[in-house]
Scaffold this active site. Structure first.
Site, PDB file in Angstrom:
ATOM      1  N   ASP A   1       0.876  -1.172   0.000  1.00  0.00           N
ATOM      2  CA  ASP A   1       0.000   0.000   0.000  1.00  0.00           C
ATOM      3  C   ASP A   1       0.920   1.231   0.000  1.00  0.00           C
ATOM      4  O   ASP A   1       2.122   1.117   0.275  1.00  0.00           O
ATOM      5  CB  ASP A   1      -0.862  -0.040   1.267  1.00  0.00           C
ATOM      6  CG  ASP A   1      -1.588   1.258   1.516  1.00  0.00           C
ATOM      7  OD1 ASP A   1      -2.233   1.755   0.587  1.00  0.00           O
ATOM      8  OD2 ASP A   1      -1.489   1.789   2.645  1.00  0.00           O
TER       9      ASP A   1
ATOM     10  N   ASP B   1      -0.164   5.204   0.785  1.00  0.00           N
ATOM     11  CA  ASP B   1      -0.405   6.246   1.798  1.00  0.00           C
ATOM     12  C   ASP B   1      -0.477   5.646   3.193  1.00  0.00           C
ATOM     13  O   ASP B   1      -1.285   4.754   3.457  1.00  0.00           O
ATOM     14  CB  ASP B   1      -1.705   6.989   1.472  1.00  0.00           C
ATOM     15  CG  ASP B   1      -1.594   7.716   0.151  1.00  0.00           C
ATOM     16  OD1 ASP B   1      -0.665   8.524   0.017  1.00  0.00           O
ATOM     17  OD2 ASP B   1      -2.419   7.452  -0.745  1.00  0.00           O
TER      18      ASP B   1
ATOM     19  N   GLY C   1     -10.203   7.114  -1.345  1.00  0.00           N
ATOM     20  CA  GLY C   1     -10.282   7.788  -2.642  1.00  0.00           C
ATOM     21  C   GLY C   1     -10.656   9.249  -2.465  1.00  0.00           C
ATOM     22  O   GLY C   1     -11.608   9.572  -1.746  1.00  0.00           O
TER      23      GLY C   1
ATOM     24  N   GLU D   1     -14.192  10.268  -3.875  1.00  0.00           N
ATOM     25  CA  GLU D   1     -15.226   9.662  -3.031  1.00  0.00           C
ATOM     26  C   GLU D   1     -15.296  10.389  -1.687  1.00  0.00           C
ATOM     27  O   GLU D   1     -16.382  10.615  -1.137  1.00  0.00           O
ATOM     28  CB  GLU D   1     -14.914   8.179  -2.802  1.00  0.00           C
ATOM     29  CG  GLU D   1     -14.991   7.297  -4.038  1.00  0.00           C
ATOM     30  CD  GLU D   1     -13.773   7.350  -4.971  1.00  0.00           C
ATOM     31  OE1 GLU D   1     -12.848   8.170  -4.736  1.00  0.00           O
ATOM     32  OE2 GLU D   1     -13.757   6.583  -5.944  1.00  0.00           O
TER      33      GLU D   1
ATOM     34  N   HIS E   1     -10.523  17.306  -7.959  1.00  0.00           N
ATOM     35  CA  HIS E   1      -9.560  16.238  -7.690  1.00  0.00           C
ATOM     36  C   HIS E   1      -8.317  16.355  -8.559  1.00  0.00           C
ATOM     37  O   HIS E   1      -7.199  16.099  -8.108  1.00  0.00           O
ATOM     38  CB  HIS E   1     -10.228  14.866  -7.889  1.00  0.00           C
ATOM     39  CG  HIS E   1      -9.387  13.740  -7.396  1.00  0.00           C
ATOM     40  ND1 HIS E   1      -8.786  12.848  -8.231  1.00  0.00           N
ATOM     41  CD2 HIS E   1      -8.994  13.401  -6.139  1.00  0.00           C
ATOM     42  CE1 HIS E   1      -8.078  11.993  -7.518  1.00  0.00           C
ATOM     43  NE2 HIS E   1      -8.185  12.299  -6.238  1.00  0.00           N
TER      44      HIS E   1
ATOM     45  N   LYS F   1      -6.316  19.014  -6.971  1.00  0.00           N
ATOM     46  CA  LYS F   1      -5.741  18.487  -5.716  1.00  0.00           C
ATOM     47  C   LYS F   1      -4.541  17.602  -6.019  1.00  0.00           C
ATOM     48  O   LYS F   1      -3.519  17.649  -5.328  1.00  0.00           O
ATOM     49  CB  LYS F   1      -6.823  17.731  -4.928  1.00  0.00           C
ATOM     50  CG  LYS F   1      -6.346  17.092  -3.639  1.00  0.00           C
ATOM     51  CD  LYS F   1      -6.134  15.607  -3.831  1.00  0.00           C
ATOM     52  CE  LYS F   1      -5.377  14.977  -2.710  1.00  0.00           C
ATOM     53  NZ  LYS F   1      -5.148  13.547  -2.929  1.00  0.00           N
TER      54      LYS F   1
ATOM     55  N   ASP G   1      -1.567  -0.256   6.257  1.00  0.00           N
ATOM     56  CA  ASP G   1      -1.577   0.522   7.493  1.00  0.00           C
ATOM     57  C   ASP G   1      -2.979   0.735   8.048  1.00  0.00           C
ATOM     58  O   ASP G   1      -3.113   1.311   9.124  1.00  0.00           O
ATOM     59  CB  ASP G   1      -0.966   1.915   7.255  1.00  0.00           C
ATOM     60  CG  ASP G   1      -1.874   2.773   6.394  1.00  0.00           C
ATOM     61  OD1 ASP G   1      -2.245   2.315   5.299  1.00  0.00           O
ATOM     62  OD2 ASP G   1      -2.239   3.883   6.820  1.00  0.00           O
TER      63      ASP G   1
HETATM   64  C1  XBP Z   1      -5.303   6.209   0.864  1.00  0.00           C
HETATM   65  C2  XBP Z   1      -6.412   7.029   0.426  1.00  0.00           C
HETATM   66  C3  XBP Z   1      -6.250   7.953  -0.688  1.00  0.00           C
HETATM   67  C4  XBP Z   1      -5.635   9.319  -0.453  1.00  0.00           C
HETATM   68  C5  XBP Z   1      -6.139  10.279  -1.503  1.00  0.00           C
HETATM   69  O1  XBP Z   1      -5.092   5.183  -0.053  1.00  0.00           O
HETATM   70  O2  XBP Z   1      -7.493   6.877   0.925  1.00  0.00           O
HETATM   71  O3  XBP Z   1      -7.560   8.163  -1.090  1.00  0.00           O
HETATM   72  O4  XBP Z   1      -5.992   9.849   0.801  1.00  0.00           O
HETATM   73  O5  XBP Z   1      -5.761   9.896  -2.757  1.00  0.00           O
HETATM   74  P1  XBP Z   1      -4.004   3.998   0.176  1.00  0.00           P
HETATM   75  P2  XBP Z   1      -6.489  10.440  -4.079  1.00  0.00           P
HETATM   76  O6  XBP Z   1      -3.636   3.943   1.635  1.00  0.00           O
HETATM   77  O7  XBP Z   1      -4.743   2.766  -0.287  1.00  0.00           O
HETATM   78  O8  XBP Z   1      -2.828   4.307  -0.692  1.00  0.00           O
HETATM   79  O9  XBP Z   1      -6.959  11.836  -3.789  1.00  0.00           O
HETATM   80  O10 XBP Z   1      -5.442  10.403  -5.164  1.00  0.00           O
HETATM   81  O11 XBP Z   1      -7.660   9.541  -4.378  1.00  0.00           O
HETATM   82 MG    MG Z   2      -2.889   3.222   3.437  1.00  0.00          MG
END
Ligand code: XBP
Ligand code: MG
Length: 249
Positions: free
Chosen positions: A10, A12, A53, A56, A81, A84, A182
């Site tokens: 993953d 983020d 997302g 979303e 988006h 952003k 995470d």
């Molecule tokens: C984490 C998320 C992402 C980001 C925003 O995803 O929820 O939505 O906060 O990204 P992961 P975008 O931990 O699965 O990587 O604005 O590009 O959608």
């Molecule tokens: Mg994550």
């Protein structure tokens, strides 16, 4: 004989703590530029992370917190988006977010052994490349055989679709892989695809439900910085390395 063939990460919160210092800032800068009167606090953002997302998340927020405002069109949400995403990239290029402990070491050890690497994330592909190129190595995108990201599947985490897609592209069975996540949404997605999963928590996710995880750790650790085991059995290990990962599945 080990059967571990690939590590699937993953992004983020797992590779780096991108949410508070980059995604949140990028969202708020975009809202200010559009004079929306929205300003997400660090605390509120923690609640909003339940919705994966960016598009979303904004849609959910508008409906939940501003129910009497006229609904935003999908086209406008997509425009917000896009902006952003551009702001997010500017932020992480200007101030690269460090990788979490152990991440670089594990990725390099895996590469040295010929263990395959993949990404499975909700965030946009451009955000993945910006982070990897700025925080890991300029050519880091080529280290990952599969980058499963963003809208490549219709249903985002906690649905298993993004991990199912990664497995299909890797042409591997779930039991030949390990996932690194995470969050509660992340582990539900990985386990939905039957992939054994290691969790490294962070401030936003520490309270979430990680039932079914192989291990729950504070981070992957380093030789001079032992991890803390929050659930599961790490044996005698003090930090995650490839020798330990081979024994896990
Ligand atoms: C984490 C998320 C992402 C980001 C925003 O995803 O929820 O939505 O906060 O990204 P992961 P975008 O931990 O699965 O990587 O604005 O590009 O959608
Ligand atoms: Mg994550």
């Amino acid at each position: 004989m080990t059967k571990l063939k690939a590590l699937i990460f993953d992004v983020d919160g797992t590779l780096a703590e991108t949410e508070r210092d980059a995604h949140l800032v990028a969202f708020n800068e975009t809202f200010a530029a559009h004079e929306l009167g929205w300003d997400w606090s660090v605390k509120l953002y923690g609640d909003l992370l339940a919705v994966t997302g960016g598009k979303e998340r904004m849609k959910f927020y508008a409906k939940q917190y501003h129910p009497s405002d006229p609904p935003l069109t999908d086209q406008y949400i997509a425009e917000l988006h896009k902006e952003k995403t551009a702001r997010y990239q500017e932020i992480i290029i200007k101030n690269p977010i460090p990788l979490r402990p152990g991440v670089r070491r594990i990725i390099e050890e895996a590469r040295a052994e010929g263990i395959r690497l993949a990404i499975s994330t909700t965030t946009s592909p451009k955000n993945v490349s910006s982070l990897l190129e700025n925080s890991l190595a300029p050519d880091a995108m080529s280290w990952f055989e599969v980058v499963a990201a963003g809208d490549i599947v219709e249903a985002k985490k906690p649905a298993s679709d993004i991990y199912d897609y990664a497995l299909k592209e890797l042409k591997l069975k779930p039991e030949e892989c390990l996932a690194f996540e995470d969050s509660g949404n992340g582990i539900r997605s990985a386990l939905g695809a039957n992939i054994p999963t290691i969790i490294t928590i962070n401030d936003y996710t520490a309270h979430e439900d990680f039932t079914g995880a192989k291990l729950v750790l504070n981070n992957l650790g380093e030789p001079d910085q032992a991890f803390t085991v929050l659930a599961g059995d790490a044996g005698d290990a003090k930090y995650v390395d490839m020798a330990m990962l081979h024994k896990m599945i």
